[in-house]
Design a protein around this motif. Structure first.
Motif, PDB file in Angstrom:
ATOM      1  N   ILE A 234       0.854  -1.177   0.000  1.00 47.75           N
ATOM      2  CA  ILE A 234       0.000   0.000   0.000  1.00 47.75           C
ATOM      3  C   ILE A 234       0.891   1.228   0.000  1.00 47.75           C
ATOM      4  CG2 ILE A 234      -1.756   1.298   1.274  1.00 47.75           C
ATOM      5  CD1 ILE A 234      -2.791  -1.371   2.339  1.00 47.75           C
ATOM      6  N   ILE A 235       0.704   2.064  -1.020  1.00 47.06           N
ATOM      7  CA  ILE A 235       1.444   3.322  -1.096  1.00 47.06           C
ATOM      8  C   ILE A 235       0.592   4.371  -0.399  1.00 47.06           C
ATOM      9  CG2 ILE A 235       2.525   5.016  -2.623  1.00 47.06           C
ATOM     10  CD1 ILE A 235       3.673   2.213  -3.044  1.00 47.06           C
ATOM     11  N   GLY A 236       1.109   4.926   0.674  1.00 50.86           N
ATOM     12  CA  GLY A 236       0.346   5.922   1.436  1.00 50.86           C
ATOM     13  C   GLY A 236       0.247   5.501   2.885  1.00 50.86           C
ATOM     14  N   ASN A 237       0.031   6.470   3.743  1.00 48.46           N
ATOM     15  CA  ASN A 237      -0.078   6.156   5.173  1.00 48.46           C
ATOM     16  C   ASN A 237      -1.218   6.921   5.830  1.00 48.46           C
ATOM     17  OD1 ASN A 237       1.118   8.698   5.310  1.00 48.46           O
ATOM     18  ND2 ASN A 237       3.159   7.794   5.333  1.00 48.46           N
ATOM     19  N   GLY A 238      -2.243   7.214   5.035  1.00 47.64           N
ATOM     20  CA  GLY A 238      -3.393   7.951   5.550  1.00 47.64           C
ATOM     21  C   GLY A 238      -4.556   7.029   5.889  1.00 47.64           C
TER      22      GLY A 238
ATOM     23  N   THR B 292      -0.422 -10.628   3.649  1.00 51.29           N
ATOM     24  CA  THR B 292       0.711  -9.891   4.204  1.00 51.29           C
ATOM     25  C   THR B 292       0.766  -8.517   3.543  1.00 51.29           C
ATOM     26  OG1 THR B 292       2.124 -10.937   2.573  1.00 51.29           O
ATOM     27  CG2 THR B 292       2.077 -11.913   4.776  1.00 51.29           C
ATOM     28  N   VAL B 293       1.083  -7.521   4.343  1.00 50.11           N
ATOM     29  CA  VAL B 293       0.946  -6.135   3.905  1.00 50.11           C
ATOM     30  C   VAL B 293       2.235  -5.357   4.142  1.00 50.11           C
ATOM     31  CG1 VAL B 293      -0.287  -3.956   4.329  1.00 50.11           C
ATOM     32  CG2 VAL B 293      -1.544  -6.130   4.340  1.00 50.11           C
ATOM     33  N   GLU B 294       2.567  -4.553   3.148  1.00 52.45           N
ATOM     34  CA  GLU B 294       3.684  -3.615   3.243  1.00 52.45           C
ATOM     35  C   GLU B 294       3.135  -2.198   3.071  1.00 52.45           C
ATOM     36  OE1 GLU B 294       7.891  -3.308   0.893  1.00 52.45           O
ATOM     37  OE2 GLU B 294       6.096  -3.293  -0.385  1.00 52.45           O
ATOM     38  N   ILE B 295       3.569  -1.295   3.947  1.00 55.82           N
ATOM     39  CA  ILE B 295       3.165   0.115   3.850  1.00 55.82           C
ATOM     40  C   ILE B 295       4.369   0.931   3.397  1.00 55.82           C
ATOM     41  CG2 ILE B 295       2.332   2.154   5.131  1.00 55.82           C
ATOM     42  CD1 ILE B 295       0.216   0.035   5.181  1.00 55.82           C
ATOM     43  N   LEU B 296       4.221   1.603   2.256  1.00 57.10           N
ATOM     44  CA  LEU B 296       5.284   2.506   1.807  1.00 57.10           C
ATOM     45  C   LEU B 296       4.750   3.939   1.796  1.00 57.10           C
ATOM     46  CD1 LEU B 296       6.905   0.583  -1.224  1.00 57.10           C
ATOM     47  CD2 LEU B 296       7.553   0.507   1.203  1.00 57.10           C
ATOM     48  N   GLY B 297       5.331   4.787   2.626  1.00 56.82           N
ATOM     49  CA  GLY B 297       4.877   6.179   2.695  1.00 56.82           C
ATOM     50  C   GLY B 297       5.954   7.129   2.228  1.00 56.82           C
ATOM     51  N   GLN B 298       5.547   8.343   1.945  1.00 52.09           N
ATOM     52  CA  GLN B 298       6.554   9.358   1.634  1.00 52.09           C
ATOM     53  C   GLN B 298       7.362   9.663   2.884  1.00 52.09           C
ATOM     54  OE1 GLN B 298       4.550  12.797  -0.394  1.00 52.09           O
ATOM     55  NE2 GLN B 298       6.369  12.582  -1.689  1.00 52.09           N
TER      56      GLN B 298
END
Lengths: 213, 213
Positions: B6-10, B26-32
């Motif tokens: 998931i791109i974003g952390n909102g 399984t989940v990966e969070i990629l944020g700016q």
């Protein structure tokens, strides 16, 4: 006094008339075919008047319960007889040849095209384009009252249509000006393709569209 | 192996991640912002990996849980790193200045614009544009599982997204090719204007959209 004139004698006419009568409104059915209009009026119950589209509509609200091309033709033919009326356009201008687009261009809508043909003193309101006929007869979908999405430029006309919808046991949702018909028609087009798609075995021109909470 | 990046952390990242984790993915969070990505990952629970958008996504499905302009930028910047991926565009390209139109022209959609920027070996799928974040966290609206409308041109990619949606306890509805995003985005725009409209006191960016039966 007649509250509601319904132009058409098909399934949508039956559905909308059923809800209007449940709400205590008086209803007139005007069909192209006098016999069919008489049959539908008789089926709906006592007190429903009927006639043909050769006669001027008596109701303050005139529902065009006919396909898009016929709706345009009805409005053009009636002309000034519609002055002062609230005209309800329920149509979905789907290209049934390709079932892959609407027959109106992007950036406009059936309701706006109908409004172009209406006399200056009439107000066109979009409503009932997402409510399949069977759900109107039943008065519910999924055990809930029907949501009826409404778009129109005149607040009084929107309120009159909302009032009738509430009386009939449905939830009126005035989404905005008449141009919002573009989005209402676009989404229902998608829902219609799903009814026709065998992959959605449960969807047979009988679903509802609901804003849940 | 990571199933979903998931791109974003909102809020939308939180909502979609919550459903994915409920479905056993399984989940990966990629944020700016590395700190915010780390905080969201920690909040979601053990096993959620995180990083910044400087890193290539590990998941086979990459969800762009960012606004439309950022989604385009992410896809352009990643470029060939997205080859072979299923890219999920969730955006609603609403003109928030006027709140009276979309920022994409009639006859196209945000999803199609994102697809123009994606590498040839990636497949863009529209999904989750009608599911507000809070309903994703709750996993229901009006007591019913969420309907998730899906549009995409590649059957395998649509199936992969549908499978994840089903696993997360939602109902996937593949409505058609990617261009049907036009209608999905158009209707959600209308629903968003209703959330912002004080006349709909009950609608506070928390409603669902359901096909009932």
């Amino acid at each position: 006094m007649t509250n509601l004139t319904i132009i058409g004698n098909g399934n949508m006419a039956r559905g909308i008339a059923t809800r209007a009568l449940a709400g205590g409104l008086t209803v007139e059915i005007l069909g192209q075919d006098a016999t069919k209009a008489k049959e539908l009026a008789a089926e709906l119950g006592t007190g429903v008047t009927f006639g043909t589209t050769a006669e001027a509509p008596q109701g303050g609200i005139v529902v065009l319960a006919v396909p898009f091309d016929a709706a345009k033709s009805v409005v053009s033919t009636y002309g000034e007889a519609l002055t002062g009326k609230t005209i309800v356009d329920i149509t979905n201008p789907v290209n049934f040849q390709t079932f892959d687009s609407l027959v109106v261009e992007p950036g406009t809508s059936a309701a706006e095209e109908v409004a172009q043909l209406a006399p200056a003193g009439a107000h066109v309101v979009k409503a009932f384009n997402t409510t399949f006929a069977g759900t109107l007869v039943a008065g519910e979908s999924g055990g809930q009252p029907l949501d009826v999405f409404i778009a129109g430029d005149n607040a009084d006309a929107n309120a009159a249509v909302s009032s009738f919808i509430s009386a009939g046991g449905m939830r009126p949702l005035v989404v905005g000006p008449l141009k919002r018909s573009r989005e209402l028609e676009g989404f229902q087009f998608v829902l219609m393709t799903m009814q026709a798609n065998p992959e959605f075995a449960d969807f047979n021109w009988d679903t509802g569209l609901q804003v849940t909470k």
